[in-house]
Design a protein around this motif. Structure first.
Motif, PDB file in Angstrom:
ATOM      1  N   ASP A  42       0.734  -1.154   0.067  1.00 50.19           N
ATOM      2  CA  ASP A  42      -0.005  -0.180   0.191  1.00 50.19           C
ATOM      3  C   ASP A  42       0.720   1.267  -0.067  1.00 50.19           C
ATOM      4  OD1 ASP A  42      -2.454  -1.541   0.046  1.00 50.19           O
ATOM      5  OD2 ASP A  42      -2.301  -1.693   2.049  1.00 50.19           O
ATOM      6  N   THR A  43       2.069   1.070   0.085  1.00 52.25           N
ATOM      7  CA  THR A  43       2.862   2.254  -0.352  1.00 52.25           C
ATOM      8  C   THR A  43       2.718   3.110  -1.460  1.00 52.25           C
ATOM      9  OG1 THR A  43       4.785   1.072   0.548  1.00 52.25           O
ATOM     10  CG2 THR A  43       5.513   3.298  -0.348  1.00 52.25           C
ATOM     11  N   VAL A  83      14.989   2.875  -7.055  1.00 55.36           N
ATOM     12  CA  VAL A  83      13.949   2.236  -5.964  1.00 55.36           C
ATOM     13  C   VAL A  83      12.620   2.453  -5.971  1.00 55.36           C
ATOM     14  CG1 VAL A  83      16.203   3.179  -4.292  1.00 55.36           C
ATOM     15  CG2 VAL A  83      14.153   4.462  -4.488  1.00 55.36           C
ATOM     16  N   GLY A  84      12.214   3.103  -6.967  1.00 52.05           N
ATOM     17  CA  GLY A  84      10.749   3.221  -7.017  1.00 52.05           C
ATOM     18  C   GLY A  84      10.167   4.426  -6.610  1.00 52.05           C
ATOM     19  N   ASP A  85       9.592   5.301  -7.529  1.00 50.67           N
ATOM     20  CA  ASP A  85       9.115   6.565  -7.220  1.00 50.67           C
ATOM     21  C   ASP A  85       7.603   6.579  -6.206  1.00 50.67           C
ATOM     22  OD1 ASP A  85       9.682   9.240  -7.409  1.00 50.67           O
ATOM     23  OD2 ASP A  85       8.277   9.842  -8.608  1.00 50.67           O
ATOM     24  N   ARG A  86       8.055   6.149  -4.930  1.00 53.71           N
ATOM     25  CA  ARG A  86       6.995   6.004  -4.055  1.00 53.71           C
ATOM     26  C   ARG A  86       7.405   6.750  -2.472  1.00 53.71           C
ATOM     27  NH1 ARG A  86       3.080   1.838  -5.064  1.00 53.71           N
ATOM     28  NH2 ARG A  86       3.140   0.827  -7.088  1.00 53.71           N
ATOM     29  N   ALA A  87       6.285   6.863  -1.598  1.00 49.41           N
ATOM     30  CA  ALA A  87       6.599   7.470  -0.466  1.00 49.41           C
ATOM     31  C   ALA A  87       6.993   6.260   0.510  1.00 49.41           C
ATOM     32  CB  ALA A  87       5.499   7.991  -0.087  1.00 49.41           C
ATOM     33  N   TRP A  88       8.261   5.559   0.250  1.00 49.58           N
ATOM     34  CA  TRP A  88       8.779   4.742   1.161  1.00 49.58           C
ATOM     35  C   TRP A  88       9.220   5.203   2.523  1.00 49.58           C
ATOM     36  CZ3 TRP A  88       7.943   0.471  -1.448  1.00 49.58           C
ATOM     37  CH2 TRP A  88       8.020   0.106  -2.620  1.00 49.58           C
ATOM     38  N   SER A 113      14.726  15.307  -4.446  1.00 48.53           N
ATOM     39  CA  SER A 113      13.302  15.038  -4.709  1.00 48.53           C
ATOM     40  C   SER A 113      13.027  14.335  -3.377  1.00 48.53           C
ATOM     41  CB  SER A 113      12.970  14.198  -5.559  1.00 48.53           C
ATOM     42  OG  SER A 113      13.679  13.189  -5.790  1.00 48.53           O
ATOM     43  N   ASP A 114      11.717  13.900  -3.030  1.00 51.48           N
ATOM     44  CA  ASP A 114      11.255  13.363  -1.593  1.00 51.48           C
ATOM     45  C   ASP A 114      11.576  11.959  -1.573  1.00 51.48           C
ATOM     46  OD1 ASP A 114      10.029  15.698  -0.714  1.00 51.48           O
ATOM     47  OD2 ASP A 114       8.446  15.412  -2.159  1.00 51.48           O
ATOM     48  N   VAL A 115      11.838  11.021  -2.606  1.00 50.04           N
ATOM     49  CA  VAL A 115      12.181   9.753  -2.548  1.00 50.04           C
ATOM     50  C   VAL A 115      13.390   9.393  -1.787  1.00 50.04           C
ATOM     51  CG1 VAL A 115      12.120   7.459  -3.437  1.00 50.04           C
ATOM     52  CG2 VAL A 115      10.395   9.223  -4.262  1.00 50.04           C
ATOM     53  N   ILE A 116      13.603   8.592  -0.678  1.00 49.23           N
ATOM     54  CA  ILE A 116      14.675   7.972  -0.218  1.00 49.23           C
ATOM     55  C   ILE A 116      14.506   6.797   0.547  1.00 49.23           C
ATOM     56  CG2 ILE A 116      14.525   9.192   1.977  1.00 49.23           C
ATOM     57  CD1 ILE A 116      17.538   9.875   1.610  1.00 49.23           C
ATOM     58  N   VAL A 117      15.384   6.009   0.736  1.00 49.51           N
ATOM     59  CA  VAL A 117      15.458   4.615   1.317  1.00 49.51           C
ATOM     60  C   VAL A 117      16.928   4.496   2.089  1.00 49.51           C
ATOM     61  CG1 VAL A 117      13.596   3.507  -0.052  1.00 49.51           C
ATOM     62  CG2 VAL A 117      16.098   3.179  -0.673  1.00 49.51           C
TER      63      VAL A 117
END
Length: 413
Positions: free
Chosen positions: A12-13, A343-348, A373-377
């Motif tokens: 559901d990310t 990594v995929g452009d999602r709110a991980w 940008s916002d995405v980071i893991v």
């Protein structure tokens, strides 16, 4: 052929969209893209047809929905395979940000006649910006600073490792790099490593070097390029170092097959960068000469797979590209857009392990990314807490370009 390991399930990310007020994605769609249309309009003496098409695109991205490509577009079938029928007709802000952002550049190229037979076919609308950057005094200073590399390994305590780390940092920071500083202060300890007060929020450079020990390497290094100009030059210098010191058996540089995202590198930009190196005095010219010769012998190979302009994450890469990257000792993935695709452009969750998100990748991979940008893991709890505490609302460090990361995932092969 071994089974392809799946990427971490998205569950559901949420996918990053452009419809959240105040978000980075919305600012790109609502502010950056309209401004870019004006900049492109001013950069060339386009005719009435191009001006009318640019006006129509501006109205569309401001108040309308994503309109279709022409029925006879040469790449319509390719875009259909990339989700075209699902997204065209939707608001630019309601489609996945990665998809709508990529489709904007395809539409912009179409508006200026890049793909249409005629005098404007194949004319890069971003070329004036790229070429102006290469003519700046800042580039002169950075190329002059390369003279320090020739003696860096000769002094007490200096080693090839110092050169390698200095050039890795220059490549990482791209057009924010102060190459002179990186050469004079090259060690991981001097850079602050990845502590809570460091601009490096993660530093897996030791893992990267474990994949490239020198000696008699059996595999090439692949580098998926990001920007042209001042960022591409240190990328090329890093590849030259890996080839010259025996850390890489060869080098493969992956660029975009057409102009993309304003400054993304194409083959023409590689040639311009090599010529800029070759015209410089001192050690920069030696590097340019070695790289030019390496292209002639095949030790440096430039490729432009069509997937690198796709609006999709890298886990959707086709089999032929997967096979190419699977041959690499390590693939260096440069820049912010490529990180979003990696990594995929999602709110991980920011602490989700980098290795989990890149488990699908066909070999060892290292991300070299300035955060824009916002995405980071892949962050530690300590680092994340410190960053959120020291920045207003805990978000500016993600998008301001003041922080960077080096993240590496090893392979089971």
């Amino acid at each position: 052929m071994p089974a392809v390991p799946p990427a971490t399930p998205a569950d559901d990310t949420p996918v990053i969209l452009g419809n959240e007020p105040g978000s980075f994605a919305r600012s790109v769609l609502a502010t950056r893209h309209p401004a870019l249309i004006q900049q492109v309009r001013d950069a060339f003496p386009y005719g009435p047809a191009q001006h009318a098409a640019l006006d129509a695109l501006l109205r569309e991205i401001t108040d309308g929905v994503m309109e279709p490509l022409p029925a006879d577009a040469h790449d319509l079938g390719r875009w259909r395979s990339w989700g075209y029928d699902e997204h065209v007709g939707r608001s630019w802000f309601d489609a996945p940000f990665l998809w709508s952002e990529s489709y904007f550049y395809r539409r912009l190229l179409g508006a200026v006649g890049y793909f249409t037979p005629g005098p404007w076919q194949g004319v890069d609308p971003f070329a004036p910006f790229k070429q102006a950057e290469l003519r700046t005094g800042a580039v002169d200073d950075e190329l002059t600073a390369l003279d320090g590399l020739a003696t860096l390994a000769d002094g007490p305590g200096r080693r090839d490792d110092d050169q390698a780390y200095a050039l890795l940092l220059a490549s990482l920071w791209g057009n924010r790099a102060d190459l002179g500083f990186r050469i004079s202060s090259p060690s991981p300890g001097d850079s602050g490593s990845s502590g809570t007060d460091s601009p490096l929020v993660a530093d897996d450079s030791a893992l990267l070097w474990s994949l490239l020990p020198g000696g008699a390497p059996a595999r090439p290094v692949h580098l998926i390029a990001d920007n042209s100009g001042r960022e591409l030059i240190p990328d090329l210098v890093l590849l030259d170092h890996l080839l010259r010191t025996g850390r890489a058996a060869g080098a493969v540089l992956h660029v975009k097959p057409c102009p993309y995202y304003v400054s993304d590198a194409t083959l023409a930009d590689v040639i311009d960068a090599l010529r800029r190196l070759g015209r410089a005095p001192g050690y920069a010219a030696e590097i340019g000469g070695r790289l030019w010769a390496a292209m002639a012998t095949g030790r440096l190979d430039v490729r432009a797979h069509d997937f690198f302009r796709a609006p999709l994450p890298f886990d959707a890469m086709p089999a032929d590209l997967r096979a190419q990257l699977g041959e690499a000792a390590v693939t260096l993935v440069k820049g912010d857009l490529n990180y979003r695709r990696l990594v995929g452009d999602r709110a991980w969750p920011a602490t989700l392990p980098f290795a989990e998100r890149t488990a699908y990748f066909p070999g060892p991979v290292t991300a070299l990314r300035t955060l824009k940008s916002d995405v980071i893991v892949g962050l530690s709890d300590t680092t994340l807490t410190s960053l959120n505490t020291r920045t207003e609302k805990g978000s500016s460090w993600r998008t301001s370009g003041t922080h960077a990361l080096i993240q590496t995932r090893l392979s089971d092969r």
